[in-house]
Scaffold this active site. Structure first.
Site, PDB file in Angstrom:
ATOM      1  N   LYS A  64      26.107  14.189 -19.403  1.00  0.00           N
ATOM      2  CA  LYS A  64      26.613  14.157 -18.023  1.00  0.00           C
ATOM      3  C   LYS A  64      27.048  15.531 -17.512  1.00  0.00           C
ATOM      4  O   LYS A  64      27.044  15.784 -16.316  1.00  0.00           O
ATOM      5  CB  LYS A  64      27.760  13.156 -17.893  1.00  0.00           C
ATOM      6  CG  LYS A  64      27.275  11.713 -17.950  1.00  0.00           C
ATOM      7  CD  LYS A  64      28.392  10.729 -17.699  1.00  0.00           C
ATOM      8  CE  LYS A  64      27.834   9.318 -17.760  1.00  0.00           C
ATOM      9  NZ  LYS A  64      28.841   8.293 -17.448  1.00  0.00           N
ATOM     10  N   ASP A  98      29.665   6.993 -10.905  1.00  0.00           N
ATOM     11  CA  ASP A  98      30.679   6.306 -11.714  1.00  0.00           C
ATOM     12  C   ASP A  98      31.984   6.152 -10.927  1.00  0.00           C
ATOM     13  O   ASP A  98      32.688   5.152 -11.080  1.00  0.00           O
ATOM     14  CB  ASP A  98      30.985   7.099 -12.994  1.00  0.00           C
ATOM     15  CG  ASP A  98      29.897   6.944 -14.054  1.00  0.00           C
ATOM     16  OD1 ASP A  98      29.178   5.931 -14.036  1.00  0.00           O
ATOM     17  OD2 ASP A  98      29.775   7.848 -14.908  1.00  0.00           O
TER      18      ASP A  98
HETATM   19  P1  NAP Z   1      33.093  10.904 -23.722  1.00  0.00           P
HETATM   20  O1  NAP Z   1      32.703  11.982 -22.779  1.00  0.00           O
HETATM   21  O2  NAP Z   1      32.596  10.883 -25.101  1.00  0.00           O
HETATM   22  O3  NAP Z   1      34.691  10.914 -23.637  1.00  0.00           O
HETATM   23  C1  NAP Z   1      35.495   9.951 -24.091  1.00  0.00           C
HETATM   24  C2  NAP Z   1      36.912  10.525 -24.243  1.00  0.00           C
HETATM   25  O4  NAP Z   1      37.615   9.543 -24.961  1.00  0.00           O
HETATM   26  C3  NAP Z   1      36.970  11.806 -25.051  1.00  0.00           C
HETATM   27  O5  NAP Z   1      36.975  12.896 -24.210  1.00  0.00           O
HETATM   28  C4  NAP Z   1      38.253  11.649 -25.852  1.00  0.00           C
HETATM   29  O6  NAP Z   1      39.357  12.222 -25.129  1.00  0.00           O
HETATM   30  C5  NAP Z   1      38.451  10.162 -25.916  1.00  0.00           C
HETATM   31  N1  NAP Z   1      38.073   9.655 -27.234  1.00  0.00           N
HETATM   32  C6  NAP Z   1      36.842   9.698 -27.817  1.00  0.00           C
HETATM   33  N2  NAP Z   1      36.891   9.155 -29.047  1.00  0.00           N
HETATM   34  C7  NAP Z   1      38.169   8.762 -29.240  1.00  0.00           C
HETATM   35  C8  NAP Z   1      38.871   8.153 -30.324  1.00  0.00           C
HETATM   36  N3  NAP Z   1      38.241   7.825 -31.457  1.00  0.00           N
HETATM   37  N4  NAP Z   1      40.194   7.924 -30.172  1.00  0.00           N
HETATM   38  C9  NAP Z   1      40.825   8.240 -29.034  1.00  0.00           C
HETATM   39  N5  NAP Z   1      40.223   8.842 -27.988  1.00  0.00           N
HETATM   40  C10 NAP Z   1      38.913   9.085 -28.091  1.00  0.00           C
HETATM   41  O7  NAP Z   1      32.666   9.496 -23.143  1.00  0.00           O
HETATM   42  P2  NAP Z   1      32.622   9.050 -21.619  1.00  0.00           P
HETATM   43  O8  NAP Z   1      31.303   9.346 -21.052  1.00  0.00           O
HETATM   44  O9  NAP Z   1      33.831   9.560 -20.933  1.00  0.00           O
HETATM   45  O10 NAP Z   1      32.679   7.456 -21.807  1.00  0.00           O
HETATM   46  C11 NAP Z   1      33.849   6.831 -22.284  1.00  0.00           C
HETATM   47  C12 NAP Z   1      33.659   5.324 -22.280  1.00  0.00           C
HETATM   48  O11 NAP Z   1      33.416   4.881 -20.959  1.00  0.00           O
HETATM   49  C13 NAP Z   1      32.448   4.838 -23.090  1.00  0.00           C
HETATM   50  O12 NAP Z   1      32.823   3.666 -23.769  1.00  0.00           O
HETATM   51  C14 NAP Z   1      31.411   4.525 -22.050  1.00  0.00           C
HETATM   52  O13 NAP Z   1      30.514   3.513 -22.459  1.00  0.00           O
HETATM   53  C15 NAP Z   1      32.298   4.026 -20.924  1.00  0.00           C
HETATM   54  N6  NAP Z   1      31.694   4.144 -19.588  1.00  0.00           N
HETATM   55  C16 NAP Z   1      31.578   3.016 -18.863  1.00  0.00           C
HETATM   56  C17 NAP Z   1      31.031   3.091 -17.604  1.00  0.00           C
HETATM   57  C18 NAP Z   1      30.874   1.854 -16.815  1.00  0.00           C
HETATM   58  O14 NAP Z   1      30.101   1.862 -15.838  1.00  0.00           O
HETATM   59  N7  NAP Z   1      31.570   0.785 -17.128  1.00  0.00           N
HETATM   60  C19 NAP Z   1      30.605   4.320 -17.079  1.00  0.00           C
HETATM   61  C20 NAP Z   1      30.780   5.460 -17.846  1.00  0.00           C
HETATM   62  C21 NAP Z   1      31.317   5.366 -19.107  1.00  0.00           C
HETATM   63  P3  NAP Z   1      40.416  13.181 -25.908  1.00  0.00           P
HETATM   64  O15 NAP Z   1      39.592  14.006 -26.851  1.00  0.00           O
HETATM   65  O16 NAP Z   1      41.033  13.956 -24.814  1.00  0.00           O
HETATM   66  O17 NAP Z   1      41.377  12.264 -26.614  1.00  0.00           O
END
Ligand code: NAP
Length: 263
Positions: A64, A98
């Protein structure tokens, strides 16, 4: 025939194909939508041929932000969010849908962010879109919560003392296949629950995460990410086709997916 796709590194459990196919069918548009997995080092080489043969594509983890330098420009929302989840190929413009999807998710659940203090778990692409949406909706404040606190995010241990208002999970913690996990341990949840007005979790699989189950058990409004997923897809289609998707169509897709996504 138009051609659309989702690009990401691992797409095994994506619901994007049924959602976009249902939208195309409802609009009577002749189009296909497929999943294209790209290993991380290959994004730069794969991008030009993909953009040449597709009309548009969605972008998911981990691209992204990585896709931004490959685009001609960003629309104002994508630029403000700092992440792109939708690309229109004819002019290589990047969009973020999003944020609109998250606003639709809160709206459908009757959760009002206006004048509320909002605490967003996670600092990734989803969290950035959530913050943008909450700010536009008139939240009083938006605070990121991170495993690595820094000047822009508090740590989880600060949450019990600081929290009041809305809690949003924008981490993947609790997502299939790790459904037993929860971004807040039981002690943290118990200490914030009396000051929590509602919980929104961007995860859509399972339908009910441990966090949402706790919120429901405490009698508070709780929304999962399915409506966000469907609404961000509809917003992407509006950009590609220059046509809106009727609300009844989105409601029907949400209903159908709700019955087939495991609880
Ligand atoms: P990402 O860029 O990988 O970021 C997720 C964030 O969550 C990381 O920056 C981290 O923040 C935190 N994190 C990751 N692993 C973790 C762990 N084991 N324990 C605690 N914190 C953790 O992912 P993303 O794109 O933001 O997506 C996050 C979630 O949103 C996913 O499950 C995705 O499927 C969902 N999502 C859903 C939609 C929808 O339409 N419903 C759209 C987009 C994304 P820190 O390092 O700062 O703690």
């Amino acid at each position: 025939m138009l051609h659309f796709a989702l690009i990401g590194e691992k797409l095994g459990h994506s619901l994007s194909v049924p959602i976009h196919t249902a939208i195309h069918r409802a609009l009577g548009v002749s189009a296909d939508y497929r999943l294209i997995e790209i290993p991380a080092p290959q994004l730069i080489t794969e991008f030009p041929p993909l953009a040449a043969k597709l009309d548009g594509f969605n972008v998911t983890i981990p691209y992204k932000r990585a896709v931004i330098p490959l685009l001609s420009r960003l629309d104002p929302t994508a630029s403000a969010v700092g992440a792109v989840n939708t690309v229109r190929c004819r002019d290589a413009v990047g969009f973020n849908t999003d944020a609109a999807g998250f606003a639709a998710m809160l709206d459908a659940a009757g959760i009002d962010a206006r004048q509320r203090n909002c605490f967003v778990l996670g600092t990734g692409g989803a969290a950035l879109a959530v913050r943008y949406a909450l700010t536009r909706l008139g939240a009083a404040s938006v605070t990121f919560v991170s495993r690595r606190p820094d000047p822009r995010a508090i740590g989880y241990d600060e949450l019990p003392e600081r929290f009041s208002g809305l809690l949003i999970n924008a981490t993947p913690v609790g997502m299939f296949p790790n459904e037993a996990d929860c971004p807040l341990d039981e002690g943290h949840w118990r200490s914030i629950a009396p000051r929590c007005e509602a919980v929104a979790d961007v995860i859509y699989r399972p339908r009910e995460t441990v966090l949402l189950r706790r919120a429901k058990a405490a009698g508070m409004p709780a929304a999962n990410g399915l409506r966000m997923l469907v609404s961000q897809a509809a917003e992407a289609e509006r950009i590609w086709l220059n046509r809106g998707v009727p609300q009844e169509c989105l409601d029907k897709i949400c209903e159908e997916l709700d019955t087939c996504v495991p609880i």
